[in-house]
Scaffold this active site. Structure first.
Site, PDB file in Angstrom:
ATOM      1  N   ARG A  14      37.989  73.097  -1.594  1.00  0.00           N
ATOM      2  CA  ARG A  14      38.454  72.485  -0.345  1.00  0.00           C
ATOM      3  C   ARG A  14      39.927  72.824  -0.072  1.00  0.00           C
ATOM      4  NH1 ARG A  14      42.536  69.458   1.581  1.00  0.00           N
ATOM      5  NH2 ARG A  14      42.543  68.252  -0.334  1.00  0.00           N
ATOM      6  N   ASP A  15      40.834  72.198  -0.805  1.00  0.00           N
ATOM      7  CA  ASP A  15      42.262  72.455  -0.554  1.00  0.00           C
ATOM      8  C   ASP A  15      42.552  73.932  -0.785  1.00  0.00           C
ATOM      9  OD1 ASP A  15      45.061  72.278  -0.344  1.00  0.00           O
ATOM     10  OD2 ASP A  15      45.143  70.353  -1.361  1.00  0.00           O
ATOM     11  N   HIS A 206      48.562  64.404  -6.935  1.00  0.00           N
ATOM     12  CA  HIS A 206      48.112  65.666  -6.305  1.00  0.00           C
ATOM     13  C   HIS A 206      49.387  66.462  -6.023  1.00  0.00           C
ATOM     14  CE1 HIS A 206      45.496  67.803  -3.134  1.00  0.00           C
ATOM     15  NE2 HIS A 206      46.729  68.182  -2.801  1.00  0.00           N
ATOM     16  N   HIS A 208      51.449  70.025  -5.304  1.00  0.00           N
ATOM     17  CA  HIS A 208      51.546  71.444  -4.953  1.00  0.00           C
ATOM     18  C   HIS A 208      52.751  72.006  -5.712  1.00  0.00           C
ATOM     19  CE1 HIS A 208      48.523  71.838  -1.634  1.00  0.00           C
ATOM     20  NE2 HIS A 208      48.523  70.525  -1.843  1.00  0.00           N
ATOM     21  N   CYS A 239      48.136  73.427   2.972  1.00  0.00           N
ATOM     22  CA  CYS A 239      47.621  72.724   4.141  1.00  0.00           C
ATOM     23  C   CYS A 239      48.061  73.497   5.374  1.00  0.00           C
ATOM     24  CB  CYS A 239      48.169  71.305   4.178  1.00  0.00           C
ATOM     25  SG  CYS A 239      47.717  70.423   5.675  1.00  0.00           S
ATOM     26  N   ASN A 248      48.215  74.445  -4.720  1.00  0.00           N
ATOM     27  CA  ASN A 248      48.195  73.317  -5.664  1.00  0.00           C
ATOM     28  C   ASN A 248      48.521  73.836  -7.052  1.00  0.00           C
ATOM     29  OD1 ASN A 248      46.524  70.912  -4.249  1.00  0.00           O
ATOM     30  ND2 ASN A 248      45.788  72.889  -3.559  1.00  0.00           N
TER      31      ASN A 248
HETATM   32  P1  HMG Z   1      41.473  65.199  17.641  1.00  0.00           P
HETATM   33  O1  HMG Z   1      41.535  66.464  18.451  1.00  0.00           O
HETATM   34  O2  HMG Z   1      42.506  64.156  17.905  1.00  0.00           O
HETATM   35  O3  HMG Z   1      40.023  64.546  17.720  1.00  0.00           O
HETATM   36  O4  HMG Z   1      41.499  65.609  16.123  1.00  0.00           O
HETATM   37  P2  HMG Z   1      39.173  63.936  18.893  1.00  0.00           P
HETATM   38  O5  HMG Z   1      38.510  62.727  18.329  1.00  0.00           O
HETATM   39  O6  HMG Z   1      40.025  63.783  20.131  1.00  0.00           O
HETATM   40  O7  HMG Z   1      38.077  65.068  19.150  1.00  0.00           O
HETATM   41  C1  HMG Z   1      38.428  66.343  19.653  1.00  0.00           C
HETATM   42  C2  HMG Z   1      37.283  67.310  19.382  1.00  0.00           C
HETATM   43  O8  HMG Z   1      37.108  67.461  17.980  1.00  0.00           O
HETATM   44  C3  HMG Z   1      35.948  66.843  19.895  1.00  0.00           C
HETATM   45  O9  HMG Z   1      35.168  67.997  20.195  1.00  0.00           O
HETATM   46  C4  HMG Z   1      35.319  66.170  18.706  1.00  0.00           C
HETATM   47  O10 HMG Z   1      33.921  66.124  18.764  1.00  0.00           O
HETATM   48  C5  HMG Z   1      35.783  67.072  17.586  1.00  0.00           C
HETATM   49  P3  HMG Z   1      35.069  68.607  21.687  1.00  0.00           P
HETATM   50  O11 HMG Z   1      34.550  67.454  22.509  1.00  0.00           O
HETATM   51  O12 HMG Z   1      36.494  69.005  22.048  1.00  0.00           O
HETATM   52  O13 HMG Z   1      34.150  69.775  21.518  1.00  0.00           O
HETATM   53  N1  HMG Z   1      35.855  66.374  16.296  1.00  0.00           N
HETATM   54  C6  HMG Z   1      35.246  66.786  15.166  1.00  0.00           C
HETATM   55  N2  HMG Z   1      34.476  67.859  14.898  1.00  0.00           N
HETATM   56  C7  HMG Z   1      34.014  67.978  13.631  1.00  0.00           C
HETATM   57  N3  HMG Z   1      34.298  67.096  12.641  1.00  0.00           N
HETATM   58  C8  HMG Z   1      35.061  66.023  12.880  1.00  0.00           C
HETATM   59  C9  HMG Z   1      35.558  65.841  14.191  1.00  0.00           C
HETATM   60  N4  HMG Z   1      36.334  64.895  14.750  1.00  0.00           N
HETATM   61  C10 HMG Z   1      36.507  65.223  16.035  1.00  0.00           C
HETATM   62  N5  HMG Z   1      35.336  65.181  11.894  1.00  0.00           N
HETATM   63  C11 HMG Z   1      40.964  65.244  13.807  1.00  0.00           C
HETATM   64  C12 HMG Z   1      41.500  64.633  15.085  1.00  0.00           C
HETATM   65  C13 HMG Z   1      41.237  64.277  12.690  1.00  0.00           C
HETATM   66  C14 HMG Z   1      39.482  65.486  13.938  1.00  0.00           C
HETATM   67  C15 HMG Z   1      41.699  66.590  13.601  1.00  0.00           C
HETATM   68  O14 HMG Z   1      43.066  66.359  13.657  1.00  0.00           O
HETATM   69  C16 HMG Z   1      41.361  67.232  12.298  1.00  0.00           C
HETATM   70  O15 HMG Z   1      40.240  67.680  12.073  1.00  0.00           O
HETATM   71  N6  HMG Z   1      42.341  67.296  11.375  1.00  0.00           N
HETATM   72  C17 HMG Z   1      42.094  67.808  10.033  1.00  0.00           C
HETATM   73  C18 HMG Z   1      43.313  68.480   9.506  1.00  0.00           C
HETATM   74  C19 HMG Z   1      43.019  68.905   8.085  1.00  0.00           C
HETATM   75  O16 HMG Z   1      41.878  69.085   7.680  1.00  0.00           O
HETATM   76  N7  HMG Z   1      44.090  69.109   7.311  1.00  0.00           N
HETATM   77  C20 HMG Z   1      43.948  69.529   5.939  1.00  0.00           C
HETATM   78  C21 HMG Z   1      43.417  68.459   5.047  1.00  0.00           C
HETATM   79  S1  HMG Z   1      44.677  67.279   4.545  1.00  0.00           S
HETATM   80  C22 HMG Z   1      45.437  68.060   3.218  1.00  0.00           C
HETATM   81  O17 HMG Z   1      45.188  69.199   2.919  1.00  0.00           O
HETATM   82  C23 HMG Z   1      46.365  67.264   2.370  1.00  0.00           C
HETATM   83  C24 HMG Z   1      45.721  66.856   1.040  1.00  0.00           C
HETATM   84  O18 HMG Z   1      45.322  67.982   0.293  1.00  0.00           O
HETATM   85  C25 HMG Z   1      46.732  66.094   0.207  1.00  0.00           C
HETATM   86  C26 HMG Z   1      48.064  66.798   0.211  1.00  0.00           C
HETATM   87  O19 HMG Z   1      48.215  67.880  -0.317  1.00  0.00           O
HETATM   88  O20 HMG Z   1      48.915  66.161   0.795  1.00  0.00           O
HETATM   89  C27 HMG Z   1      44.534  65.927   1.259  1.00  0.00           C
HETATM   90 MG    MG Z   2      46.757  69.317  -0.836  1.00  0.00          MG
END
Ligand code: HMG
Ligand code: MG
Length: 304
Positions: A14-15, A206, A208, A239, A248
Site C-alpha cells: 500500500r504505502d 510509522h 519514513h 505519500c 518508509n
Molecule cells: P473528495 O474529492 O473531497 O471526495 O476526496 P468527494 O466525497 O467530494 O467525492 C469526489 C469524487 O470521488 C466522487 O466521484 C466520489 O464518488 C469519489 P465523482 O462523482 O467525481 O465521479 N470518491 C471515491 N472513489 C473511490 N473511493 C473512495 C471515494 N470517495 C470519494 N473512497 C477523498 C476525498 C478522501 C476521497 C480523497 O481526498 C482521497 O481519496 N484521498 C486519499 C489520499 C491518499 O490516499 N493519500 C495517501 C494515503 S495516507 C498516507 O500515505 C499516510 C500514511 O501512510 C501515514 C503516514 O505516512 O503519515 C497512512
Molecule cells: Mg506512510
C-alpha cells in the site's frame, strides 16, 4: 524495558506502491503479497480504497484484494477514508481497516480534502460500520513529527487527534512521521501522548526515512515498550501529498536491527530480501534497504 517480540505491519503493497510514478500491475502486487507471506508477514496492509482521481496507483484495490491468497493467521488491512471506501472494501473481506487523519490542518486538507474536525466526523460512521462488520479499526496520525506545509507539529497537536480518534472508537493509533523529519526524542514525545490514551499494544510507530532517522526513532520507541511498527519492503513508499518525502523504513533493515537485539519478529530475513529484490525489479530501482543490499552482495560473493 525493550520488548521480547515485535510485530511489524508490512505496508509495502500500500504505502510502498501508492507513490510509484509508473503503475505497478495488480498481478505484481498480488505476487508481492504472496512473497511477503512466505517470509512470515502476518500483518499486511494490502491496498487503499481511496479516490482513483486522487491516487490512481490504488485504483485496482478490489482486484488486488480478490487476487491475494488468504492464509490463516494473516491479517489483511486496507485504508478506508470514508463510507464510500468502506462499502467497497467490505465486499473484499479485509480483517482490519485504517482511517487516516493528520496532526496538521494543512496536511489534512491536502491529503483528504477536509479539516481535522471534519475528518473525525467523516471517520465516525466508518468506525461504527467497520465494528458492526466485526473489523478492527486502526487510525493513522500523519505528520505527527512535522508537516510539509505547516512545518513544526507539536505533541499537543498529536494528542488532540489521538483523543479525537479515541472518542470515535478507533481501536489502535499509529503515529506517523509522514515526511521522515523526526528524531528520537521527538518520536518518544509524540508516542508518549498516544500512550496516555491507548494501551501499549494499541500504539504503533510509522516512520519514513527521509533524513535517515527511522531506525533511531524505532529504537527510541522500543525503549518506551512500543512493540508494533509499520515497515515497508525494500524501503518503498511515500505519500503523493507529501512531496520530497522518501520511503518508509525498510522492513529488512528493521528486522536486521531487531534480530541483532535478540528481539523476535517471526520473520525470515532471507525471504524478505527475496521479496524486496522481486519488487525492486518490478519498479526498476535498486532496493533502498541497506541490509538487503549488504545481504544481496554477500550472496554474490559467496556464490562466486
Ligand atoms: P473528495 O474529492 O473531497 O471526495 O476526496 P468527494 O466525497 O467530494 O467525492 C469526489 C469524487 O470521488 C466522487 O466521484 C466520489 O464518488 C469519489 P465523482 O462523482 O467525481 O465521479 N470518491 C471515491 N472513489 C473511490 N473511493 C473512495 C471515494 N470517495 C470519494 N473512497 C477523498 C476525498 C478522501 C476521497 C480523497 O481526498 C482521497 O481519496 N484521498 C486519499 C489520499 C491518499 O490516499 N493519500 C495517501 C494515503 S495516507 C498516507 O500515505 C499516510 C500514511 O501512510 C501515514 C503516514 O505516512 O503519515 C497512512
Ligand atoms: Mg506512510
Amino acid at each position: 524495558m525493550k520488548p521480547d517480540r515485535v510485530t511489524l505491519v508490512e505496508v509495502g503493497p500500500r504505502d510502498g506502491l501508492q507513490n510509484e510514478a509508473a503503475p505497478v500491475g495488480a498481478a505484481e502486487k498480488i505476487e508481492l503479497v504472496r512473497r511477503l507471506q512466505d517470509a512470515g508477514c502476518r500483518e499486511i496492509e494490502v491496498t487503499s480504497f481511496v479516490s482513483p482521481k486522487w491516487v490512481p496507483q490504488m485504483a485496482d484495490a478490489a482486484q488486488v484484494m480478490a487476487g491475494i491468497e488468504r492464509r490463516a493467521g494473516v491479517r489483511y488491512s486496507v485504508l478506508t477514508p470514508n463510507l464510500k471506501g468502506l462499502e467497497v472494501a467490505l465486499a473484499t473481506r479485509p480483517d482490519e481497516v485504517v482511517v487516516f487523519g493528520a496532526a496538521s490542518e494543512a496536511f489534512s486538507r491536502r491529503n483528504i480534502n477536509c479539516s481535522i474536525a471534519e475528518s473525525l466526523e467523516r471517520f465516525a460512521p466508518v468506525v461504527e460500520a467497520a465494528h458492526a462488520a466485526g473489523l478492527k479499526v486502526r487510525g493513522a496520525v500523519s505528520c505527527a513529527l512535522g508537516c510539509p506545509y505547516q512545518g513544526e507539529v507539536t505533541p499537543d497537536e498529536v494528542e488532540r487527534v489521538v483523543v479525537g480518534l479515541k472518542a470515535i472508537g478507533v481501536d489502535h493509533v499509529g503515529i506517523a512521521d509522514t515526511i521522515g523529519v523526526g528524531t528520537p526524542l521527538a518520536a518518544q514525545r509524540a508516542l508518549e501522548r498516544a500512550l496516555k490514551h491507548y494501551p501499549l499494544a494499541e500504539v504503533s510507530g510509522h516512520f519514513h526515512d527521509t533524513y535517515g532517522q527511522a531506525l533511531a526513532n524505532i529504537l527510541a520507541c522500543l525503549d518506551l515498550g512500543v512493540h508494533v511498527f509499520d515497515t515497508s519492503i525494500a524501503g518503498l513508499g511515500g505519500c503523493p501529498y507529501a512531496k520530497g518525502a522518501t520511503g518508509n523504513v525498510a522492513t529488512e533493515d528493521v528486522v536486521y536491527l531487531l534480530h541483532g537485539l535478540g528481539i523476535d519478529t517471526g520473520l525470515d530475513l532471507d525471504r524478505l530480501v527475496d521479496a524486496g529484490a522481486y519488487i525492486s525489479g518490478v519498479v526498476g530501482r535498486p532496493t533502498a534497504s541497506r541490509a538487503a543490499r549488504a545481504l544481496l552482495a554477500r550472496r554474490v560473493a559467496v556464490s562466486s
